[in-house]
Design an enzyme around this catalytic site. Structure first.
Site, PDB file in Angstrom:
ATOM      1  N   ASP A 485      14.434 -29.722  -4.527  1.00  8.26           N
ATOM      2  CA  ASP A 485      14.419 -30.819  -5.480  1.00  8.26           C
ATOM      3  C   ASP A 485      15.014 -30.310  -6.790  1.00  8.26           C
ATOM      4  O   ASP A 485      15.078 -29.103  -7.026  1.00  8.26           O
ATOM      5  CB  ASP A 485      12.971 -31.283  -5.677  1.00  8.26           C
ATOM      6  CG  ASP A 485      12.866 -32.463  -6.608  1.00  8.26           C
ATOM      7  OD1 ASP A 485      13.764 -33.320  -6.573  1.00  8.26           O
ATOM      8  OD2 ASP A 485      11.899 -32.516  -7.386  1.00  8.26           O
ATOM      9  N   ASP A 684       7.875 -29.975  -5.751  1.00  9.80           N
ATOM     10  CA  ASP A 684       6.624 -29.870  -6.502  1.00  9.80           C
ATOM     11  C   ASP A 684       5.940 -31.199  -6.730  1.00  9.80           C
ATOM     12  O   ASP A 684       4.939 -31.265  -7.434  1.00  9.80           O
ATOM     13  CB  ASP A 684       6.878 -29.205  -7.856  1.00  9.80           C
ATOM     14  CG  ASP A 684       7.657 -30.108  -8.812  1.00  9.80           C
ATOM     15  OD1 ASP A 684       8.326 -31.046  -8.322  1.00  9.80           O
ATOM     16  OD2 ASP A 684       7.596 -29.884 -10.028  1.00  9.80           O
ATOM     17  N   ASP A 688       7.596 -35.200  -2.539  1.00  6.09           N
ATOM     18  CA  ASP A 688       8.168 -34.159  -1.691  1.00  6.09           C
ATOM     19  C   ASP A 688       7.295 -33.846  -0.475  1.00  6.09           C
ATOM     20  O   ASP A 688       7.741 -33.150   0.437  1.00  6.09           O
ATOM     21  CB  ASP A 688       8.354 -32.863  -2.504  1.00  6.09           C
ATOM     22  CG  ASP A 688       9.350 -33.029  -3.640  1.00  6.09           C
ATOM     23  OD1 ASP A 688      10.354 -33.731  -3.435  1.00  6.09           O
ATOM     24  OD2 ASP A 688       9.121 -32.464  -4.724  1.00  6.09           O
TER      25      ASP A 688
END
Length: 796
Positions: A485, A684, A688
């Protein structure tokens, strides 16, 4: 009386019904009739009030105790027992210690014992500083066995070194002396071996102890027959009424196996050093701050949520909590792996076990005991120790057929030596069979994987890499594609003001002040960065009237008599504001990955504001290191494509997927799987979690959401990509170490068994002594553990 005194007094009488009672007795203070009673504030027992009773005075009250232990506990922390906090702690109870087998972690028991599968002693699931009872017992038995082995060797082999003791005392006395020395060793010292061997047969799980029991038992029983009933042996195998014995072989085998076990137990204890080091990071005491402002050192176990503690310079922070007073820099390297201290002030969170460097802090406890980050780290590492890597399946399959095969080989070698061996054939057959049984013990094979996983999990925790299970570690070593990410992983996750460009004869401060005035009423994520930028320049922020938030475009309002608008090009187009003069600058800023906002005053373009989420300082080096490890890196982000590509180009990321929704991230992982990739996903956020769970290995940045951490196999406490580099290094080193251990174990047994059976005798005249076989077996296990312990020194 202070408020604290009142609270203490009220709590004391409320919880215990009062502690001090006037004694209506004789003049000398002795009680008459039914003696007055008091309640021990620590344990709650009733105590008779008498002159020699154990007492302690606190804030004008006298308290009575049933034992010196209770008085000491109360003296250490009276507030804890008088405030009712002790009842809170007692109501929670303490989790019981559970025990497991290092070779078969699926075996879990509430009490110590032996493993029904392999026969090894069960160990505490979380290592403690208590000495190992098995190590203490085996050490004692080892020395007793060694004390018997030395004179036995002198009796049987003394002539080789010029000590013909046998000739001095006579053959018959020598044999009886051998019997007297060997019997306590075999029937007492070696009793744990026989018990485990019998259990292995009863549980239908043959293991190393089965072989040891058969080998030692056969040597001893044969010697008994040769000593007391030699007539039962064929005439060819005795000389008159005498026959050869193997007492010295049985005793030396037992002594050497104990030596190997003691060395192994000591080495296995060292694999828990990392966990014990983590546990020792938390201080044993905390400086409690009472409501009246007084302070004293109290046992850490007595601190509960909402208690206040003082942390002085150089001290470890005792609990997870919130700073309510003071400012300091904190060394958080124990959870992040990064040596640079972090500044903390009022309102900031601190973690138990980290080091307060220079200032004094007052901290309110928010998590204590098992709820602290440090305790959870210890728990996760301990859990990783109990998991099995897929590669262990190979060793398990081999071990399942290994022991029966070895017994078959031992019987076959016995028969072949008996038929084809030189005289005395029975002696050679016994030596070969016992050597095969002893040298083939599969302890090294069983330890090869779990000992490496245990050591690696501890080393990872020291570097801020928490491994949930062994499978995640093995898979991480095989990953070839990393999906990451952007926000919070590559970047700080907190946008900052980067550029203020003034137009139309306005100043930067004027443009920023107008923008901040509008953003003060906005809930947009970028508003805080603009306000912080204005505050950092010391600007005065005016009041806004007629504020309006226009979804997807920006904000608008009156600042004084001016109509001010702040937003994207679409907003200014709606207001018929000409932006062509700033398009080049806007394009350049956007190409750098920055979010650009236009500001117009009275429908005239007044300037541009640019905001960006800064890339973490360590990200660029980490990307380079990951590429050098052979990983292909894909960035999957919900940001717009222009910003995402700008960040990717700067960092050298291989592929970009922009505008990605949570479901799209999981779909991306599935797509990569179908293409044959082994995927690790790092993130995080809550969004996700599905992708983390779908990946071969999920990597949660420890600064993120709990659900992300729960969905991942590896958690990085530091929250930056350098943690992934460390995790990859650790995984590769661990898998390499396991393969080395398995090779050593397989190679050792493949080589040792035929040599012990006598395959070299026809060509080289070489036959392995049972004593040499025992020494080799013990040292093989120690060599595997020593190799695994090298992981403690790996540079992460």
């Amino acid at each position: 009386m202070t408020e604290q005194s009142k609270a203490s007094d009220n709590a004391a009488h409320h919880c215990c019904g009062g502690h001090r009672h006037h004694d209506h007795g004789n003049a000398d203070g002795t009680a008459v009739g039914n003696a007055d009673k008091a309640i021990d504030p620590v344990c709650g027992m009733s105590v008779t009030i008498k002159p020699d009773a154990r007492t302690y005075s606190y804030e004008g009250e006298t308290y009575y105790f049933c034992s010196e232990g209770c008085r000491t506990k109360f003296r250490d922390d009276p507030y804890f027992y008088l405030s009712g906090n002790a009842d809170i702690v007692r109501s929670r109870g303490k989790p019981g210690v559970q025990y497991t087998c290092p070779m078969d972690p699926e075996i879990v028991r509430d009490e110590p014992g032996t493993c029904p599968i392999c026969g090894m002693a069960l160990e505490p699931m979380v290592p403690s500083n208590e000495p190992s009872a098995e190590l203490t017992d085996f050490t004692r038995r080892m020395w007793i066995s060694a004390a018997a082995a030395v004179p036995l060797l002198i009796l049987t082999m003394g002539e080789m070194v010029g000590l013909p003791v046998r000739d001095w005392i006579g053959e018959r006395i020598a044999v009886y002396l051998e019997f007297a020395l060997a019997t306590p060793v075999v029937l007492w010292a070696a009793l744990p071996f026989f018990k485990r061997g019998v259990d292995s047969i009863r549980n239908r799980a043959p293991n190393m102890w089965t072989l040891i029991m058969l080998g030692v038992g056969a040597a001893y029983l044969y010697s008994l027959v040769a000593t007391f009933l030699p007539g039962l042996l064929p005439e060819a195998y005795r000389s008159g009424d005498k026959a050869g014995t193997y007492y010295e072989a049985a005793v030396v085998i037992v002594a050497l196996i104990f030596l190997g076990q003691v060395l192994e137990l000591r080495a296995r204890e060292r694999t828990g050093d990392a966990i014990r080091a983590l546990m020792d990071l938390a201080p044993k005491r905390a400086r409690r701050i009472l409501p009246d402002g007084s302070e004293y050192d109290a046992p850490l176990d007595n601190i509960v949520e909402d208690d206040l503690v003082r942390v002085r310079p150089g001290e470890s922070i005792p609990v997870d909590g919130e700073v309510i007073e003071g400012r300091s820099s904190i060394d958080e390297s124990m959870i992040t792996g990064e040596p640079v201290p972090v500044e903390k002030t009022t309102g900031d969170r601190v973690t138990g076990g980290t080091i307060n460097k220079n200032g004094t802090l007052a901290v309110r406890a928010t998590q204590v005991g098992a709820e602290t980050v440090l305790s959870q780290i210890v728990s996760m590492v301990a859990s990783a120790r109990l998991s099995k890597a897929p590669i262990q399946g190979l060793a398990d399959k081999v071990a399942a057929v290994f022991v029966p095969t070895v017994v078959g080989i031992a019987l076959l070698s016995f028969v072949l030596w008996l038929i084809f061996g030189p005289e005395p054939a029975l002696a050679y057959a016994m030596a070969a069979a016992v050597s095969v049984l002893v040298i083939a013990c599969p302890c090294a094979l069983g330890l090869a994987t779990p000992i490496s996983i245990t050591t690696a999990a501890g080393r990872g925790a020291q570097a801020g890499v928490l491994v949930k299970d062994a499978e995640a570690l093995e898979r991480m070593a095989k990953v070839d594609t990393l999906v990451i990410d952007k926000t919070g992983t590559l970047t700080e996750g907190k946008p900052r003001l980067t550029d203020v460009i003034a137009l139309a004869d306005r100043t930067e401060d004027e443009v920023l002040s107008l923008a901040a005035a509008l953003e003060r009423g906005s809930e947009h994520p970028l508003a805080e960065s603009i306000l912080e930028g204005a505050h950092s320049r010391g600007l005065t922020i005016a009041t806004v009237s007629g504020f309006e938030a226009i979804t997807g475009k920006g904000v608008r309002g009156m600042v004084g008599r001016s109509d001010v608008a702040l937003g994207n090009a679409a907003l200014l187009a709606d207001l018929s504001v000409e932006t062509s003069a700033a398009e080049q600058v806007s394009g350049d800023l956007g190409g750098q990955g920055k979010t650009v906002m236009y500001i117009a005053v009275d429908r005239q373009l007044a300037g541009l504001i640019a905001v960006a989420d800064p890339v973490k300082a360590s990200t660029e080096d980490a990307i380079r290191d990951l590429h050098s490890q052979g990983l292909r890196i894909i960035m999957a982000t919900g940001d717009n494509e222009r910003t995402a590509k700008a960040v990717a180009a700067r960092l050298g990321i291989d592929e970009v997927r922009a505008g990605v929704l949570p479901a799209d991230k999981k779909a991306l992982v599935d797509e990569l799987h179908q293409a044959g990739a082994s995927v690790a996903m790092a993130g995080d956020g809550v969004n996700d979690a599905p992708a983390l769970a779908a990946a071969n290995v999920g990597i949660a940045m420890g600064t993120g959401a709990d659900v992300a951490v729960e969905s991942a196999g590896i958690t990085l406490l530091g929250g930056d990509l350098q943690g992934i580099v460390r995790a990859r290094k650790l995984a590769e080193a661990t898998l390499r170490n396991i393969k080395q251990n398995l090779f050593f174990a397989f190679f050792y047994n493949a080589l040792g068994v035929p040599i012990a059976a006598g395959i070299l005798y026809p060509v080289f005249g070489l036959l392995l002594s049972p004593m040499i076989a025992a020494a080799a077996m013990s040292l093989s296990s120690v060599s595997v553990i020593t190799n695994a312990l090298r992981l403690r020194r790996i540079d992460l």
